[in-house]
Design an enzyme around this catalytic site. Structure first.
Site, mmCIF file in Angstrom:
data_model
loop_
_atom_site.group_PDB
_atom_site.id
_atom_site.type_symbol
_atom_site.label_atom_id
_atom_site.label_comp_id
_atom_site.label_asym_id
_atom_site.label_seq_id
_atom_site.Cartn_x
_atom_site.Cartn_y
_atom_site.Cartn_z
ATOM 1 N N ASP A 43 0.880 -1.216 -0.056
ATOM 2 C CA ASP A 43 0.041 0.031 0.035
ATOM 3 C C ASP A 43 0.867 1.158 0.016
ATOM 4 O OD1 ASP A 43 -2.700 -1.053 2.060
ATOM 5 O OD2 ASP A 43 -2.037 -1.718 0.153
ATOM 6 N N ALA A 44 2.008 1.125 0.645
ATOM 7 C CA ALA A 44 3.005 2.351 0.773
ATOM 8 C C ALA A 44 3.328 2.792 -0.537
ATOM 9 C CB ALA A 44 4.004 1.981 1.732
ATOM 10 N N TYR A 46 2.081 2.022 -3.305
ATOM 11 C CA TYR A 46 1.122 2.405 -4.186
ATOM 12 C C TYR A 46 0.560 4.036 -4.155
ATOM 13 C CZ TYR A 46 -3.774 2.634 -6.028
ATOM 14 O OH TYR A 46 -5.005 3.056 -6.652
ATOM 15 N N ASP A 47 0.708 4.268 -2.588
ATOM 16 C CA ASP A 47 0.628 5.770 -2.081
ATOM 17 C C ASP A 47 1.765 6.513 -2.802
ATOM 18 O OD1 ASP A 47 -0.708 4.909 1.120
ATOM 19 O OD2 ASP A 47 -1.577 4.816 -0.765
ATOM 20 N N SER A 92 -30.815 -14.202 4.910
ATOM 21 C CA SER A 92 -30.358 -15.346 4.144
ATOM 22 C C SER A 92 -31.568 -16.456 4.532
ATOM 23 C CB SER A 92 -28.768 -15.795 4.646
ATOM 24 O OG SER A 92 -29.342 -16.052 6.103
ATOM 25 N N GLU A 125 -38.273 -23.572 -6.165
ATOM 26 C CA GLU A 125 -37.378 -23.167 -7.212
ATOM 27 C C GLU A 125 -35.780 -23.518 -6.975
ATOM 28 O OE1 GLU A 125 -38.821 -19.460 -5.985
ATOM 29 O OE2 GLU A 125 -36.994 -18.418 -6.503
ATOM 30 N N LYS A 127 -32.108 -23.371 -6.114
ATOM 31 C CA LYS A 127 -31.181 -22.307 -5.051
ATOM 32 C C LYS A 127 -29.844 -22.177 -6.140
ATOM 33 C CE LYS A 127 -29.540 -21.072 -0.688
ATOM 34 N NZ LYS A 127 -27.894 -20.893 -1.108
ATOM 35 N N ASP A 129 -26.421 -20.931 -7.239
ATOM 36 C CA ASP A 129 -25.175 -20.694 -6.413
ATOM 37 C C ASP A 129 -24.227 -19.665 -7.171
ATOM 38 O OD1 ASP A 129 -23.129 -21.371 -4.584
ATOM 39 O OD2 ASP A 129 -22.430 -23.251 -5.473
ATOM 40 N N ARG A 148 -25.287 -8.072 -1.380
ATOM 41 C CA ARG A 148 -25.841 -8.223 -0.264
ATOM 42 C C ARG A 148 -24.989 -7.672 0.908
ATOM 43 N NH1 ARG A 148 -25.583 -12.942 3.255
ATOM 44 N NH2 ARG A 148 -27.388 -12.962 4.632
ATOM 45 N N GLU A 183 -30.150 -13.473 -8.222
ATOM 46 C CA GLU A 183 -28.971 -14.050 -8.131
ATOM 47 C C GLU A 183 -28.005 -13.905 -9.428
ATOM 48 O OE1 GLU A 183 -28.640 -15.406 -5.133
ATOM 49 O OE2 GLU A 183 -27.026 -16.796 -5.181
ATOM 50 N N TYR A 235 -35.901 -13.654 -8.352
ATOM 51 C CA TYR A 235 -36.473 -14.510 -7.515
ATOM 52 C C TYR A 235 -37.117 -13.938 -6.281
ATOM 53 C CZ TYR A 235 -32.133 -14.892 -4.998
ATOM 54 O OH TYR A 235 -30.856 -14.452 -4.431
ATOM 55 N N LYS A 299 -41.033 -21.340 -0.629
ATOM 56 C CA LYS A 299 -41.606 -20.451 -0.206
ATOM 57 C C LYS A 299 -43.071 -20.597 0.054
ATOM 58 C CE LYS A 299 -37.905 -17.683 -2.551
ATOM 59 N NZ LYS A 299 -37.594 -16.913 -3.754
ATOM 60 N N LYS A 323 -31.271 -28.072 0.947
ATOM 61 C CA LYS A 323 -29.914 -28.448 0.335
ATOM 62 C C LYS A 323 -29.644 -29.750 -0.203
ATOM 63 C CE LYS A 323 -27.485 -24.591 1.313
ATOM 64 N NZ LYS A 323 -26.500 -24.532 1.979
ATOM 65 N N CYS A 428 -5.393 -26.745 28.616
ATOM 66 C CA CYS A 428 -5.465 -25.966 27.505
ATOM 67 C C CYS A 428 -4.005 -26.012 26.871
ATOM 68 C CB CYS A 428 -5.830 -24.481 27.680
ATOM 69 S SG CYS A 428 -5.755 -23.577 26.505
ATOM 70 N N CYS A 431 -2.581 -22.108 26.874
ATOM 71 C CA CYS A 431 -2.138 -21.402 28.136
ATOM 72 C C CYS A 431 -1.990 -22.212 29.327
ATOM 73 C CB CYS A 431 -3.221 -20.548 28.540
ATOM 74 S SG CYS A 431 -4.817 -21.125 29.374
ATOM 75 N N CYS A 446 -11.362 -24.538 28.326
ATOM 76 C CA CYS A 446 -10.040 -23.901 28.877
ATOM 77 C C CYS A 446 -10.646 -23.041 30.141
ATOM 78 C CB CYS A 446 -9.348 -23.280 27.757
ATOM 79 S SG CYS A 446 -8.283 -21.938 28.731
ATOM 80 N N CYS A 452 -6.103 -16.392 28.633
ATOM 81 C CA CYS A 452 -5.577 -17.174 27.689
ATOM 82 C C CYS A 452 -5.620 -16.800 26.402
ATOM 83 C CB CYS A 452 -6.847 -18.554 27.591
ATOM 84 S SG CYS A 452 -6.466 -19.588 25.968
HETATM 85 S S1 IVH Z 1 -35.016 -16.212 -1.558
HETATM 86 C C1 IVH Z 1 -35.546 -13.756 2.491
HETATM 87 N N1 IVH Z 1 -34.576 -17.662 -3.767
HETATM 88 O O1 IVH Z 1 -29.331 -18.100 -1.152
HETATM 89 C C2 IVH Z 1 -34.666 -14.699 1.709
HETATM 90 N N2 IVH Z 1 -32.580 -16.989 -2.661
HETATM 91 O O2 IVH Z 1 -28.976 -18.763 1.745
HETATM 92 C C3 IVH Z 1 -34.773 -14.082 0.025
HETATM 93 N N3 IVH Z 1 -30.534 -18.002 -3.418
HETATM 94 O O3 IVH Z 1 -28.930 -14.813 0.043
HETATM 95 C C4 IVH Z 1 -33.913 -15.175 -0.828
HETATM 96 N N4 IVH Z 1 -31.186 -18.666 -4.992
HETATM 97 O O4 IVH Z 1 -28.466 -15.308 -2.177
HETATM 98 C C5 IVH Z 1 -34.164 -16.965 -2.594
HETATM 99 N N5 IVH Z 1 -34.173 -19.095 -5.547
HETATM 100 C C6 IVH Z 1 -33.641 -18.371 -4.460
HETATM 101 C C7 IVH Z 1 -32.348 -18.345 -4.284
HETATM 102 C C8 IVH Z 1 -31.836 -17.598 -3.177
HETATM 103 C C9 IVH Z 1 -30.341 -18.474 -4.351
HETATM 104 C C10 IVH Z 1 -29.450 -17.294 -2.225
HETATM 105 C C11 IVH Z 1 -29.639 -15.742 -2.018
HETATM 106 C C12 IVH Z 1 -29.649 -15.641 -0.373
HETATM 107 C C13 IVH Z 1 -29.032 -16.942 -0.169
HETATM 108 C C14 IVH Z 1 -29.665 -17.652 0.940
#
Ligand code: IVH
Length: 749
Positions: A43-44, A46-47, A92, A125, A127, A129, A148, A183, A235, A299, A323, A428, A431, A446, A452
């Site tokens: 950083d230095a 860079y500065d 989440s 629906e 999820k 990734d 987020r 997403e 979504y 949902k 999941k 422990c 410590c 501990c 500790c």
């Molecule tokens: S609904 C109030 N729907 O999963 C909650 N989330 O583990 C609104 N995600 O932060 C979220 N697919 O980034 C929702 N079909 C889906 C999703 C979804 C992926 C993610 C989202 C959320 C995370 C929660």
């Protein structure tokens, strides 16, 4: 070479060449830092480059380049992205891992809403990734886009979001205010092609599509984002000036009509069986979808029910993520290390011969606790057919989603000759204090407290974490560095707030340190300053006291409203807290004795005797009952809080910290509600509301909900079958009403 000349010695020709060189060098440094997560210069340094560039520009204003690094305000390494506070927090989801969890989810909702035979319909629906993004539209125009972040505040990535083809810039026929959430992700094919390109150009190669999507969206230069093939599924939504529809499914259809891409596998399901059937179908298609998903989200379809169900601390009650199962692999256990956590817990960690599990290389996994290593579960029953885990064993490792990998099984046929059972340490490792297991606790802890060093460091890490003080530039890595720093140690939270003054009186050692530099040190000091003002609930949670979680801290803050009031009450309650423990121990002793003598323990007599024997002052009893009477706060939390504040070393550290802070009381409860600030107790059977719903609604209107009746109770809401609480309320002259009167009171708003 002009780069070695002083600024004042440069000719015009040399100055032009120097500005070009600096622009290129700073550009490279920015890319290395942000795109590749691998800074090439300190950083230095860079500065220094930035400063030299500014000085040359000041001397030769006519030579300033169109792409001058000085104009990259808000885009420099130090500045990063702007912040956006979400109008509605981005939360989440809770997780379901098997069919029973799905059934429980549905049962919980039925119970909460008090549904009889009525149908409970869900949407289901995939999820996705990727990473979530919130898009705010006003009068149909895209106003801003935010990641987020910590759920409350995210990064402003508007310019980048505008480069994503799936994100409309203008909407027709949308509510005046509409926040669309979804997403950002990258398809498998695009990910492969991007990595090939990156490799050919010597750029960063990404580990998986999710990282590639996150790295591409979080670019300070939107033209880089534009060159990356990002996509977006809508979504969910946040702030709205008018509802989108009455059901989740119709709201999703409306988003599609407005021009968003929604997931084609979104389907309506009329109960747990149908949810699970859809889950299986999505699971079968998973490999051919062309993008990563890690589960299925369910949902509640009716929007009014979603509203009634509301939220827990960080997750909605009306949705859950089911999941996909964990991935497995076998490898050799090379060693067992013991880590000491924030509350002194000794956690065994498996050091493994590296193995790929579901695309990720794993070399560490949790072994939970000493019972788990011995082959026992939390109830003391045999697991893995009673097989223990030994160093040198072949073990099965699994991971599910982003959870820490676990050791699940042992292959006894491969157990090396002469191996011995693992002996869990009784002291422990950090410590040397005794490590003890309390009755009924699977964890050995501990007893060193903050003496500790491991506990102290972990407490500090918790203190600065996102959900607590969230000090920018002071994360876990920096805490470890500062804890052992010879010049500027941070050994307790108060040390954070004296860092700047200590640096100033210590020859600016931090500012002059390699890898830091004046700019980063100033940024850190400014970030610390900003957090001197802190909400009471966050402060309580930040102290890292065992059993005092985020929700407990919030409840304590809402009850006491003030730090001094809280500590005075807990201090005053101390004799009663001790008596409670003595009574508990006496009870335990009595139980053991009773068992031995094969006769039944007279537990309540014993407790009464113990308390009476200790002669607890009246105020202490009152303060103690008041504390553990707070709904959601029990004797375990109360004892732990009392112990922490009564421990002279811990208390000194806490008091030293408090002296540096401005503590903000919680928002005054809604003043316009007739129950604001009132303490309410529910008892008996409620017929129109479930207990959980009654509590949530009362709290939303600013009432405190307590589990027991005392002189502080303002209203007792008594349903049929109310017993001792109603009697006590009558004795104390507490106003008692039935459920209908209560509903009329709160619904007459
Ligand atoms: S609904 C109030 N729907 O999963 C909650 N989330 O583990 C609104 N995600 O932060 C979220 N697919 O980034 C929702 N079909 C889906 C999703 C979804 C992926 C993610 C989202 C959320 C995370 C929660």
């Amino acid at each position: 070479m002009s780069e070695n000349l002083g600024v004042s010695e440069l000719s015009e020709e040399q100055a032009r060449a120097e500005l070009a060189r600096l622009a290129a060098e700073l550009g490279r440094a920015n890319t290395a830092y942000h795109t590749q997560d691998a800074p090439e210069i300190s950083d230095a340094a860079y500065d220094n480059l930035k400063r030299r560039n500014a000085e040359i520009e000041a001397l030769f204003p006519g030579l300033k380049r169109a792409d001058s690094p000085s104009d990259l305000v808000g885009a420099s390494v130090a500045d990063g992205f702007g912040k956006i506070t979400h109008a509605v927090p981005m939360l989440s989801l809770g997780n379901a891992f098997d069919d029973t969890d799905v059934q429980d989810f549905s049962d919980r909702i039925r119970k909460y809403l008090g549904l009889g035979k009525e149908a409970l319909v869900f949407s289901a629906e995939p999820k996705i990734d990727g990473l979530s993004l919130s898009l705010r539209y006003e009068q149909g125009q895209l106003i801003h886009a935010a990641t987020r972040g910590d759920g409350a505040t995210g990064e402003n990535v508007t310019d980048n979001a505008r480069t994503i083809g799936d994100i409309p810039q203008v909407l027709t026929g949308a509510p005046d205010v509409l926040e669309v959430r979804g997403e950002v992700y990258m398809s498998h094919a695009d990910f492969e092609a991007l990595n090939e390109r990156q490799q050919a150009e010597g750029g960063k190669v990404f580990a998986n599509p999710r990282n590639a999507a996150a790295g591409s969206l979080r670019q300070l230069d939107p033209s880089i984002t534009k060159s990356r093939p990002l996509r977006f599924f809508a979504y969910a939504w946040g702030d709205l000036s008018a509802p989108l529809a009455e059901t989740q499914m119709d709201a999703i259809r409306r988003l599609a009509q407005l021009g968003f891409v929604t997931n084609p596998l979104t389907q309506e399901c009329d109960g747990p069986e149908s949810l699970i059937a859809h889950y299986r179908s999505i699971e079968e298609q998973r490999a051919t979808l062309g993008y990563d998903i890690d589960g299925v989200v369910y949902k509640v379809n009716r929007q009014d029910w979603q509203g009634r169900l509301g939220f827990r601390a960080t997750t909605p009650r009306w949705a859950i993520a089911h999941k996909f199962p964990a991935e497995l692999a076998w490898t050799r256990l090379e060693a067992i290390d013991i880590q000491v956590g924030r509350t002194g817990a000794l956690s065994p960690v498996a050091r493994l011969a590296p193995v790929t599990v579901g695309g990720v290389v794993v070399s560490n996994a949790t072994l939970h606790n000493e019972d788990y290593i011995r082959g026992l579960d939390s109830r003391g029953e045999k697991i893995r057919d009673g097989k223990d885990i030994r160093i040198g064993d072949w073990v099965q490792v699994y991971r599910a989603g982003d959870v820490i990998p676990k050791v699940a099984d042992v292959d006894l046929t491969k157990r090396p000759d002469g191996s011995a059972p693992y002996i869990f340490p009784a002291t422990c490792p950090e410590c040397g204090s005794a490590a003890v297991r309390e009755e009924g606790d699977a964890i050995r802890r501990c007893t060193g407290g903050i003496i500790c060093p491991a506990q102290a460091v972990e407490k500090l890490k918790h203190f600065v974490a996102r959900k607590t003080f969230d000090i920018e530039g002071l994360g876990a890595k920096q805490i470890e560095m500062f804890h052992d720093d010879a010049d500027l140690p941070i050994r307790q939270p108060a040390d954070i707030f004296t860092l700047r003054d200590r640096d100033a009186s210590n020859l600016n050692r931090l500012k002059n340190r390699h890898g830091w530099g004046a700019q980063s040190a100033d940024n850190l000091f400014a970030a610390i300053e900003e957090k001197r003002t802190i909400a009471l609930a966050k402060l309580i949670f930040a102290l890292g006291i065992r059993h005092v979680g985020e929700v407990g801290a919030r409840d304590l803050a809402l009850h006491y409203l003030d730090w001094t009031a809280l500590t005075q009450a807990i201090d005053a309650a101390r004799p009663a807290a001790l008596a409670h423990r003595t009574a508990d121990q006496a009870e335990e002793a009595e139980r053991i004795k009773a068992k031995a003598e094969a006769r039944r323990a007279r537990v309540s007599d014993c407790r009464a005797a113990a308390i009476a024997g200790l002669d607890v002052p009246e105020t202490a009893s009152q303060c103690w009952s008041d504390l553990i009477g707070i709904d959601g706060i029990g004797a375990t939390l109360g004892m732990s809080l009392s112990d922490a504040l009564a421990n002279p070393v811990e208390r000194a550290a806490i008091d030293a910290l408090i002296a540096h802070l401005n503590i903000v009381p919680p928002d005054a409860p809604a003043q316009d509600s007739p129950v604001a600030g009132k303490t309410v107790v529910f008892t008996g059977t409620l017929e129109k509301l479930t207990r959980a719903e009654a509590k949530a609604r009362a709290e939303a209107l600013g009432a405190k909900v307590s589990g027991s009746v005392s002189g502080k109770t303002d209203i007792l809401v008594a349903g049929p079958g109310a017993g001792s609480k109603a009697k006590k309320a009558a004795d104390l002259g507490v106003k008692t009403i039935d459920e209908d009167t209560w509903l009329a009171l709160i619904e007459g708003l």
